[in-house]
Scaffold this active site. Sequence first.
Site, PDB file in Angstrom:
ATOM      1  N   MET A 135      -7.356   9.134   8.971  1.00 26.91           N
ATOM      2  CA  MET A 135      -7.824   9.667   7.678  1.00 26.91           C
ATOM      3  C   MET A 135      -8.668  10.928   7.857  1.00 26.91           C
ATOM      4  O   MET A 135      -9.644  11.123   7.156  1.00 26.91           O
ATOM      5  CB  MET A 135      -8.671   8.606   6.944  1.00 26.91           C
ATOM      6  CG  MET A 135      -7.884   7.365   6.615  1.00 26.91           C
ATOM      7  SD  MET A 135      -8.890   6.061   5.903  1.00 26.91           S
ATOM      8  CE  MET A 135      -9.475   5.218   7.339  1.00 26.91           C
ATOM      9  N   ASP A 144       0.815  -1.210   0.000  1.00 27.78           N
ATOM     10  CA  ASP A 144       0.000   0.000   0.000  1.00 27.78           C
ATOM     11  C   ASP A 144       0.849   1.259   0.000  1.00 27.78           C
ATOM     12  O   ASP A 144       2.046   1.213   0.217  1.00 27.78           O
ATOM     13  CB  ASP A 144      -0.852   0.020   1.274  1.00 27.78           C
ATOM     14  CG  ASP A 144      -2.064  -0.877   1.134  1.00 27.78           C
ATOM     15  OD1 ASP A 144      -2.337  -1.312   0.010  1.00 27.78           O
ATOM     16  OD2 ASP A 144      -2.719  -1.126   2.164  1.00 27.78           O
ATOM     17  N   LYS A 202      -3.253   3.882  -3.727  1.00 31.63           N
ATOM     18  CA  LYS A 202      -3.693   4.945  -4.631  1.00 31.63           C
ATOM     19  C   LYS A 202      -2.492   5.515  -5.371  1.00 31.63           C
ATOM     20  O   LYS A 202      -1.482   5.840  -4.753  1.00 31.63           O
ATOM     21  CB  LYS A 202      -4.354   6.053  -3.825  1.00 31.63           C
ATOM     22  CG  LYS A 202      -5.802   5.755  -3.573  1.00 31.63           C
ATOM     23  CD  LYS A 202      -6.504   6.973  -3.031  1.00 31.63           C
ATOM     24  CE  LYS A 202      -7.928   6.571  -2.689  1.00 31.63           C
ATOM     25  NZ  LYS A 202      -8.453   7.276  -1.535  1.00 31.63           N
TER      26      LYS A 202
END
Length: 455
Positions: A381, A246, A268
């Site tokens: 987050m 990740d 991402k």
Amino acid sequence: MDLPLILRRTPRFVVYGAGQVAARRVPSLLNSGCQVTVVAQQAHADIQQLAERGDVEWQQRQVSPSSEQFDGDCWYVLALDDASLNAILAKQARACGAWVCRADSPDDSDFYFPAVIDRSPVLVTVSSHGTSPALTRYLRQRLDTFLPAEIADLGNFVARWRQRVRQTLPLSQRKSFWRQWMRSVAPERVLARQHDAAESLTLEMLDGKQVQAGEVYLVGAGPGDPDLLTFRALRLIQSADIVFYDRLVGNPILDLLPRDAERYYVGKARSDHAVPQERINQLLVEHSQQGKRVLRLKGGDPFIFGRGGEELETLADAQVPFQVVPGITAAAGCAAYAGIPLTHRDHAQSVRFVTGHLKNGSCDLPWHELAHPDQTLVIYMGLAGLPQICQQLIDHGMSPYTPIGLVENGTRPDQQVHVSTLAQMPAYIHRREIQPPTLTIVGSVVSLSERLNWR
Ligand code: SAH
């Protein structure tokens, strides 16, 4: 050049002197099943106790070189305080054909004792040529930490199967069988205490079947500092054939992978297109079914806001064997490295981990439960939604002066800790370039950071 050996027949030892050195040496000789006689006028309490129990023979007397009798079948350890006396005794013992170890002089010794890591049946010995006991002890300690705690199980497992392999395979094939076995996933199954799986794999291999047994290791890589990896995480990282990692797993940790391991980034990308979760699940299954050791490496802990559970469900459905290794979650890592104890008797009796991820631009959380004075709130987050979070907490009754900390790049070399209040944090972050990953901590424990921040 020295000759390292392990003796299977235990000689009789005679130890001259019964001080500190003897007190350390004698128990290890007894553990190995040796008979031990100690010659000394006075003895360390431990040796006295061993003598009282009848474990050693203690000849309590003055040592006098003119009347000592030596036996060529015994091995002598000379550990008297008097170096010249040790030297004379060494000479006399050798004259009778005996072997001698002088605790005070490696050069005048026929043998010496290595440092030992004893995880029977596995035995690791370390020596530095008799030159530096401190170096030897240091190396022993380092090696000790790298040996899995279950290495003894592995030794016992192999010992159990050895006989069977011997009966089944001709001599010419045994060596390659064991080499292949050691390279297979079977040893790791033993270490993970999945003994039944290890047994059936070994049986299949012995039957000559091509074993395509891959597995998946779901490993928490911690918040960034590679020193925060667990021993098990490091071992599995080092044994991976392929890794899916990740965004939060940094280079210092990827550097620990084997050079030839295939690496796939599934976080991402800059364009913000993540590999869809279903595709990741599928990749893990596909590659493990090709017989690979698949490492799924995640930041922090895989079961805390890490979707680890979802990935495992797919693996379980496909009957792919897996292990899960916990990691230090961002809350624990950032709090420790920022000097913010998450609970503290004077400040907070509980701690709550929530995600501040925005859905359709808003952050949907049970605010009335979160706005609590004796509780520390940790928000993962939560950078984008921070102004909203601060406002909601104030609206639900928290004091606008409540301390709030923002830990940026926690545990990494560029860690920054920003401390403000609920009322002022939105303006504070507006004035600065703050980069993710960041973790938000709300509660009066944050005020301790100023005193306890040790980084
Ligand atoms: N499974 C992870 C969390 C994944 S969610 C764990 O247990 O830590 C991702 C969030 O974790 C980030 O948005 C950030 O809030 C937090 N995070 C992870 N690593 C961090 C770090 N080094 N410093 C600050 N926050 C971090």
